[in-house]
Structure formats: C-alpha cells, structure tokens
Design a protein around this motif. Structure first.
Motif, PDB file in Angstrom:
ATOM      1  N   THR A 174       0.799  -1.223   0.000  1.00 48.89           N
ATOM      2  CA  THR A 174       0.000   0.000   0.000  1.00 48.89           C
ATOM      3  C   THR A 174       0.832   1.275   0.000  1.00 48.89           C
ATOM      4  N   GLN A 175       2.137   1.159  -0.172  1.00 40.86           N
ATOM      5  CA  GLN A 175       2.965   2.357  -0.070  1.00 40.86           C
ATOM      6  C   GLN A 175       2.614   3.392  -1.129  1.00 40.86           C
ATOM      7  N   SER A 176       2.088   2.963  -2.281  1.00 40.61           N
ATOM      8  CA  SER A 176       1.810   3.913  -3.350  1.00 40.61           C
ATOM      9  C   SER A 176       0.756   4.927  -2.966  1.00 40.61           C
ATOM     10  N   ALA A 177      -0.029   4.648  -1.937  1.00 37.82           N
ATOM     11  CA  ALA A 177      -1.063   5.605  -1.542  1.00 37.82           C
ATOM     12  C   ALA A 177      -0.467   6.900  -1.019  1.00 37.82           C
ATOM     13  N   THR A 178       0.816   6.874  -0.643  1.00 38.16           N
ATOM     14  CA  THR A 178       1.431   8.105  -0.161  1.00 38.16           C
ATOM     15  C   THR A 178       1.560   9.134  -1.278  1.00 38.16           C
ATOM     16  N   MET A 179       1.321   8.732  -2.539  1.00 37.95           N
ATOM     17  CA  MET A 179       1.403   9.673  -3.646  1.00 37.95           C
ATOM     18  C   MET A 179       0.308  10.722  -3.555  1.00 37.95           C
ATOM     19  N   ILE A 180      -0.776  10.412  -2.842  1.00 43.48           N
ATOM     20  CA  ILE A 180      -1.873  11.365  -2.704  1.00 43.48           C
ATOM     21  C   ILE A 180      -1.729  12.072  -1.369  1.00 43.48           C
ATOM     22  N   THR A 181      -1.430  13.353  -1.416  1.00 46.27           N
ATOM     23  CA  THR A 181      -1.273  14.089  -0.165  1.00 46.27           C
ATOM     24  C   THR A 181      -2.084  15.371  -0.147  1.00 46.27           C
ATOM     25  N   PRO A 232     -18.099  10.287  13.247  1.00 44.15           N
ATOM     26  CA  PRO A 232     -16.640  10.196  13.324  1.00 44.15           C
ATOM     27  C   PRO A 232     -16.072   9.724  12.001  1.00 44.15           C
ATOM     28  N   ARG A 233     -14.793   9.961  11.800  1.00 42.95           N
ATOM     29  CA  ARG A 233     -14.128   9.528  10.564  1.00 42.95           C
ATOM     30  C   ARG A 233     -12.817   8.846  10.893  1.00 42.95           C
ATOM     31  N   CYS A 234     -12.512   7.815  10.126  1.00 39.73           N
ATOM     32  CA  CYS A 234     -11.242   7.096  10.283  1.00 39.73           C
ATOM     33  C   CYS A 234     -10.209   7.521   9.248  1.00 39.73           C
ATOM     34  N   ASP A 292      -7.378   9.024  -0.635  1.00 34.76           N
ATOM     35  CA  ASP A 292      -6.415   8.026  -0.165  1.00 34.76           C
ATOM     36  C   ASP A 292      -7.077   6.656  -0.046  1.00 34.76           C
ATOM     37  N   LEU A 293      -8.251   6.648   0.554  1.00 33.71           N
ATOM     38  CA  LEU A 293      -8.952   5.381   0.752  1.00 33.71           C
ATOM     39  C   LEU A 293      -9.336   4.749  -0.578  1.00 33.71           C
ATOM     40  N   LEU A 294      -9.842   5.540  -1.508  1.00 29.82           N
ATOM     41  CA  LEU A 294     -10.255   4.989  -2.799  1.00 29.82           C
ATOM     42  C   LEU A 294      -9.081   4.363  -3.548  1.00 29.82           C
ATOM     43  N   VAL A 295      -7.924   4.998  -3.468  1.00 31.79           N
ATOM     44  CA  VAL A 295      -6.751   4.423  -4.132  1.00 31.79           C
ATOM     45  C   VAL A 295      -6.366   3.100  -3.489  1.00 31.79           C
ATOM     46  N   GLU A 296      -6.373   3.063  -2.155  1.00 30.35           N
ATOM     47  CA  GLU A 296      -6.047   1.809  -1.477  1.00 30.35           C
ATOM     48  C   GLU A 296      -7.042   0.708  -1.852  1.00 30.35           C
ATOM     49  N   PRO A 319      -9.448  -6.380   6.146  1.00 26.75           N
ATOM     50  CA  PRO A 319      -9.116  -6.196   7.569  1.00 26.75           C
ATOM     51  C   PRO A 319      -8.500  -4.830   7.822  1.00 26.75           C
ATOM     52  N   PRO A 320      -8.602  -4.321   9.027  1.00 22.07           N
ATOM     53  CA  PRO A 320      -8.010  -3.010   9.338  1.00 22.07           C
ATOM     54  C   PRO A 320      -6.531  -2.913   8.987  1.00 22.07           C
ATOM     55  N   ALA A 321      -5.782  -3.983   9.165  1.00 15.37           N
ATOM     56  CA  ALA A 321      -4.344  -3.922   8.921  1.00 15.37           C
ATOM     57  C   ALA A 321      -4.011  -3.561   7.483  1.00 15.37           C
ATOM     58  N   SER A 322      -4.884  -3.911   6.549  1.00 10.73           N
ATOM     59  CA  SER A 322      -4.596  -3.637   5.142  1.00 10.73           C
ATOM     60  C   SER A 322      -4.740  -2.160   4.800  1.00 10.73           C
ATOM     61  N   LEU A 323      -5.325  -1.369   5.701  1.00 11.54           N
ATOM     62  CA  LEU A 323      -5.509   0.059   5.457  1.00 11.54           C
ATOM     63  C   LEU A 323      -4.725   0.899   6.466  1.00 11.54           C
ATOM     64  N   GLU A 324      -3.735   0.305   7.082  1.00  7.79           N
ATOM     65  CA  GLU A 324      -2.974   0.986   8.126  1.00  7.79           C
ATOM     66  C   GLU A 324      -2.335   2.274   7.631  1.00  7.79           C
ATOM     67  N   LEU A 325      -1.878   2.294   6.386  1.00  9.52           N
ATOM     68  CA  LEU A 325      -1.175   3.465   5.863  1.00  9.52           C
ATOM     69  C   LEU A 325      -2.060   4.701   5.809  1.00  9.52           C
ATOM     70  N   VAL A 326      -3.348   4.519   5.596  1.00  6.25           N
ATOM     71  CA  VAL A 326      -4.240   5.668   5.435  1.00  6.25           C
ATOM     72  C   VAL A 326      -5.199   5.843   6.604  1.00  6.25           C
ATOM     73  N   HIS A 327      -5.086   4.997   7.622  1.00  8.54           N
ATOM     74  CA  HIS A 327      -5.946   5.101   8.796  1.00  8.54           C
ATOM     75  C   HIS A 327      -5.536   6.337   9.590  1.00  8.54           C
ATOM     76  N   GLY A 328      -6.489   7.240   9.820  1.00 10.15           N
ATOM     77  CA  GLY A 328      -6.148   8.506  10.445  1.00 10.15           C
ATOM     78  C   GLY A 328      -6.225   8.535  11.957  1.00 10.15           C
ATOM     79  N   CYS A 329      -6.737   7.480  12.597  1.00  8.95           N
ATOM     80  CA  CYS A 329      -6.885   7.495  14.055  1.00  8.95           C
ATOM     81  C   CYS A 329      -5.607   6.993  14.723  1.00  8.95           C
ATOM     82  N   PRO A 330      -5.106   7.675  15.747  1.00  6.38           N
ATOM     83  CA  PRO A 330      -3.932   7.185  16.468  1.00  6.38           C
ATOM     84  C   PRO A 330      -4.198   5.794  17.031  1.00  6.38           C
ATOM     85  N   ALA A 331      -3.178   4.954  17.034  1.00 11.58           N
ATOM     86  CA  ALA A 331      -3.356   3.561  17.460  1.00 11.58           C
ATOM     87  C   ALA A 331      -3.909   3.461  18.875  1.00 11.58           C
TER      88      ALA A 331
END
Length: 403
Positions: free
Chosen positions: A24-31, A98-100, A106-110, A170-182
C-alpha cells in the motif's frame, strides 16, 4: 499534463469483491487536501479539462452532504478518461459522524489496489495536481428505486457482494491511510459503540448545546441518553465481540449509482468510512435505506450469510445486537436532524421561511416519533410544538441557559 494514479484501473477491471494482498505504499502519492480544491476549474489544471456546459444549474454541479462537486468533460488527450468530478468542501458543514480516514481519495486508491470493484477512480490532473474522481454515468438507486420500494434481485445480490467485500478487508490492510492514532482506536465491539455514543455526546450535542439549548429543551432532548452510564452505553456493554473490518458508514440509495451502461451498482461517497464492527454498517444501512419490511428481513438474513463467508464471526450475536445499534442510529438521527433543520430555518431567506418551517416540522416530528422510546420521552412533541420551537429561532427568542 495528466497523470492517472497508478493501478486505479483495477477498480473497474475487477469483476468481483475479492481482496488481494498488495503493498500500500503507493497511496502516499496522494497528499493534497481536497478541501482546497477550487470551486471553478480553469486551465490552470489543464487546458483540456473544462466544466460541463450546463443546460441547467444541476447539469454541472452536484450538492452532497459534505462536498459540492463540479462535473468535468475532458477533451483532447484526456478525453479517454471519460467524465470526471472535482469536489470542494461545503462551507459551514457540521460533522455528525466520526471519521477514520482524513482523505477519501487516499482510501479509494487503497481500495483500488486491493481489487475492490465498482468504486470511483482517482486521478491527478495538471501541474496543480487537482484530484478528481471518475464520474459514473447513471442515476442514483434512490431515483431508480425510491425509499419504500424493494430492490430487484440483481441489485440485492450486488449489495450483498459489496458487504462481503467490505468484510474481507481487515483493518491492517488500510494501516497506511488510517487517520486514528493507534492508542485511540476501539478494541472490541463494546468500545466501538461506546465511542460512537461519546462522539455524539461531545462533538454533536455539546458543540451545539450553547446555541440550541432552548430548542433541545422544548423538544425534550437532554444529554442523559448519551451519558457514559446512559441507556445506550448500558446496551453497548452487552454487545458480543465481532472481528473488525472496513465499513462504508453511509451506504444508502443516494450513494449507490445504477450505471447507465449495464445497470451495475457503483458505490460512492466513502467519506464516512470506518474500521469497526460490521453490524454497525448493517444497522446504518437499514436505518437509511427504507426497505419494505419483508425485504428488510431477507436483507438481514442474506447479509449474515455474505459477511460470515468473508469474515467468520462477523454476524455473531446479530439478533441481540442489531437492535442495540439501531437504537443508537435513531438517537443520532434525532440530534443530527434537529440541528440541521435549525440551521436551515435560521438561514432561510424571507420567502423561504414557510416551506423551511414545514420541512423542519415534518423531519423532526418523524425522527422524534421513531426514537421516542430510545430518548425516554413520555410524550412525543406534537407538530404544533415543533413548529413553535423552530419559529422561535427566526424571531430571536432567547431561553435561559440551564444550570
């Protein structure tokens, strides 16, 4: 120049809702922050990108709850991209959920990278890196099958495929774009529902109470129903734990597009997506869809089969817990609609006051009636009481602040 984001074509090439393990690293292209998108799209983004020539105001602009969308018709080398839409935040919009994920893009690309089908593509256009969505030509499911009417067997099957696909993420697959602190994320279904209740108490009721305390009082609304030891929280403490997955969070007829090309259902508006208890997504869906009673029962049964196939345990405790989530949704809708209607009435032009008041009475009376037991109301306010309460907002009537 235009540069579509890598692999976004996966979103249209996939024919089912399977999930692949893709980096999922490519999602960092969207900022970019989509709140900064300009309302009028000009050649600074691309000389080959223009707003649709409108035959009416609605032909070029769409108004969602959270964003205003401009519909674009690319030309030249961009023509093969088909129609696009670019969004900007609606001014003055209040948050009721609330939003995650900080960025829908970012989410759509992932999701595209994970092989999720029938979702909007995301592209970056021109030197200004304007973020745009692919525009699905068709009509909303609400226009095709209005609330209160049953879905076709094909539409219902596609919806169940969507829920199965969400349960497979699963949540782990979207970790890169998840906005909530762990350390702020819920651990288990009970914490998840308590977190929703806490959000409504702190970010909806408490935020708007200073301005609307008198209206709340006249309608019989108070913080007790949302309290940490209130009835909703006590119900949350009895939930069965289920494994978490991706939730759309707002899956209803206006966010499902019936494609003109083949009648397939596409899912839009992922801004309220969450990671959490799948039964909440079902409760939200049922709350918003307006199924006929007989079809609603079949939907619940088919949903349980669909999500369990993707995520064992996703439907555990469904019979007991679905009513608990639906009670929260009814209460949440009361506060959301009471506040939205208050702002609409106050902002109405003089010649719009009467229809605005009529609309407020209809909406608020309905949600209060639906949630009367959940709110602990001895008697639901009558339409006359609701109308008087909202009319007072226009007249600048002030009520004493409760101590």
């Amino acid at each position: 120049m235009s540069q579509p984001l890598p692999l976004t074509t996966v979103a249209t090439a996939a024919t089912n809702e399977t999930t692949a393990k893709i980096p999922t690293q490519s999602a960092t292209m969207i900022t970019a922050n989509t709140n900064d998108l300009v309302p009028t799209l000009t050649t600074q983004h691309s000389p080959q990108l223009r707003a649709t020539e409108p035959t009416s105001a609605s032909a070029t602009t769409l108004h969602g709850n959270h964003r205003i969308w401009n519909i674009l018709r690319p030309s030249g080398e961009l023509a093969s991209m088909g129609p696009l839409k670019a969004g900007r935040a609606r001014p003055g919009v209040h948050r009721f959920d609330p939003r995650c994920f900080e960025s829908e893009e970012d989410l759509l690309v992932e999701l595209a990278l994970l092989g999720v089908a029938r979702i909007p593509q995301v592209h970056r256009i021109g030197p200004a890196d304007l973020l745009v969505h692919g525009y699905i030509e068709g009509e909303t499911l609400a226009a095709h099958r209005p609330p209160g009417t049953p879905l076709t067997s094909r539409q219902l099957r596609q919806l169940m495929d969507r829920f199965a696909g969400l349960a497979a993420i699963p949540p782990a697959s979207l970790e890169l774009v998840h906005g909530c602190p762990a350390d702020a994320r819920p651990h288990g279904s009970r914490e998840f529902l308590r977190g929703l209740i806490r959000f409504t108490r702190r970010h909806v009721y408490a935020v708007h109470r200073p301005e609307l305390h008198g209206l709340f009082g006249r309608l019989g609304l108070h913080a007790g129903v949302l309290a940490e030891d209130g009835p909703l929280a006590r119900a949350a403490n009895r939930l069965t734990h289920r494994p978490f997955c991706l939730l759309h969070g707002d899956l209803h007829r206006d966010n499902l597009i019936v494609a003109r090309a083949d009648g397939a259902l596409w899912t839009i508006d992922w801004e309220l997506a969450l990671l959490g208890d799948p039964v909440y997504d079902l409760a939200t869906h049922l709350h918003l869809m307006g199924y006929p009673a007989a079809q609603e029962r079949r939907v619940v049964e088919r949903w349980a089969t669909a999500v369990t196939g993707s995520l064992p345990g996703a439907a555990d405790g469904l019979e007991e817990d679905l009513p608990r989530y639906r009670a929260y949704k009814r209460v949440q809708s009361v506060f959301t609609d009471v506040i939205r209607q208050a702002h609409a009435v106050r902002a109405a032009a003089p010649d719009e006051v009467v229809p605005r008041l009529s609309r407020a009475v209809d909406v608020v009376t309905t949600v209060l009636r639906n949630a009367g037991d959940d709110l602990g109301l001895d008697e639901t306010p009558s339409p006359a009481v609701v109308e008087s309460a909202y009319a007072s907002l226009r007249h600048g009537a002030a009520w004493p602040v409760p101590r």
